[in-house]
Design a protein around this motif. Structure first.
Motif, short mmCIF file in Angstrom:
data_model
loop_
_atom_site.label_atom_id
_atom_site.label_comp_id
_atom_site.label_asym_id
_atom_site.label_seq_id
_atom_site.Cartn_x
_atom_site.Cartn_y
_atom_site.Cartn_z
N LYS A 159 -17.98 -3.70 -47.88
CA LYS A 159 -17.46 -3.35 -49.13
C LYS A 159 -17.85 -1.84 -49.58
O LYS A 159 -18.97 -1.48 -49.55
CB LYS A 159 -17.79 -4.13 -50.32
CG LYS A 159 -17.22 -3.77 -51.67
CD LYS A 159 -15.51 -4.02 -51.40
CE LYS A 159 -15.14 -3.70 -52.88
NZ LYS A 159 -13.56 -4.01 -52.71
N TYR A 160 -16.86 -0.98 -49.59
CA TYR A 160 -17.20 0.44 -49.83
C TYR A 160 -17.15 0.65 -51.29
O TYR A 160 -15.97 0.27 -52.10
CB TYR A 160 -15.94 1.32 -49.06
CG TYR A 160 -16.14 2.70 -49.54
CD1 TYR A 160 -16.40 3.81 -48.51
CD2 TYR A 160 -15.43 3.34 -50.57
CE1 TYR A 160 -16.59 4.95 -48.97
CE2 TYR A 160 -15.22 4.50 -51.01
CZ TYR A 160 -15.87 5.53 -50.07
OH TYR A 160 -15.94 6.71 -50.55
N LEU A 161 -18.25 1.32 -51.90
CA LEU A 161 -18.20 1.69 -53.20
C LEU A 161 -18.10 3.14 -53.48
O LEU A 161 -17.44 3.70 -54.50
CB LEU A 161 -19.59 1.14 -53.95
CG LEU A 161 -19.77 -0.38 -53.71
CD1 LEU A 161 -20.98 -0.81 -54.34
CD2 LEU A 161 -18.69 -1.32 -54.38
N SER A 162 -18.87 3.95 -52.65
CA SER A 162 -18.72 5.30 -52.57
C SER A 162 -19.15 5.91 -51.12
O SER A 162 -19.67 5.01 -50.31
CB SER A 162 -19.47 6.01 -53.57
OG SER A 162 -20.95 5.53 -53.38
N ASP A 163 -19.23 7.06 -51.01
CA ASP A 163 -19.73 7.70 -49.62
C ASP A 163 -21.21 7.27 -49.78
O ASP A 163 -21.63 7.47 -48.32
CB ASP A 163 -19.37 9.28 -49.54
CG ASP A 163 -17.95 9.60 -49.49
OD1 ASP A 163 -17.24 8.40 -49.12
OD2 ASP A 163 -17.59 10.77 -49.29
#
Length: 221
Positions: A159-163
């Protein structure tokens, strides 16, 4: 169909949940909040979780065959559906409009799709594909290759939340790892018990600003 697949996942997830808490607002760069909470088993009505249902009958032909292990994402009026080798694209009417097909051994390819996600990054809508080598990045519109995030741990799901904060579900020492856009892992959570480790083909699900994930085979239960 999409509705049946979502119902199946929700029913299983409600049996035994770990909640991974995260804010919907993007955290400032180089900061992140991550907390794992175990909650007791409970049951509830699906009507408490789902308020609106829309059926989309997806086109089926030799170019867009779905297998039994599918994940669906609706983003900007496009329905994305994964198979083991491809990401198929349909419009809201269910008509097949294209696909990402990079199955192979080349530097821009993957050998199998473990998971995928659609994100908006730097003004570009990206299709992220998790596989054995890491997370490959493609243009969601053209399917052009944009690069790869070579994660130190193999992502089963992610799951991508931020860089700065990408959550990985992994088969390694810990059930979860936190890495950044470069693939560098900085923290592991919930030790896996190899004797009981089971890989469930489930995904992170967002409910009430939290991420839910079904988990078994850890030292904590």
């Amino acid at each position: 169909n999409i509705f049946a697949a979502k119902m199946k996942k929700l029913l299983i997830v409600l049996i035994h949940l770990f909640i991974i808490v995260s804010c919907t607002e993007k955290p400032p760069q180089r900061t992140s909040f991550f907390q794992v909470d175990k909650i007791k088993e409970k049951s509830c009505k699906l009507s408490e979780l789902i308020h609106d249902v829309e059926y989309i009958v997806l086109e089926t032909n030799d170019s867009c065959l779905l297998d039994g292990q599918n994940k669906y994402i609706v983003y900007d009026s496009v329905v994305y559906a994964s198979t083991n080798k491809e990401i198929l694209k349909f419009n809201k009417q269910g008509e097949f409009i294209g696909k990402l097909s990079r199955f192979g051994g080349g530097p821009e390819d993957y050998m199998a799709i473990n998971d995928f996600e659609i994100i908006k990054r730097n003004g570009v809508t990206e299709l992220l594909v998790g596989h054995q080598k890491g997370i490959s990045r493609y243009s969601a519109e053209t399917c052009d290759y944009l690069g790869i995030i070579r994660t130190e741990q193999t992502p089963l799901q992610f799951k991508y939340l931020s860089d700065e904060t990408i959550i990985l579900s992994t088969p390694g020492k810990y059930s979860f790892w936190i890495c950044d856009i470069t693939g560098k892992c900085r923290n592991g959570f919930l030790a896996n018990d190899p004797a009981n480790l089971v890989h469930y083909l489930l995904q992170f699900i967002e409910v009430d600003n939290k991420l839910l994930y079904f988990l078994a085979g850890t030292e904590d239960g």
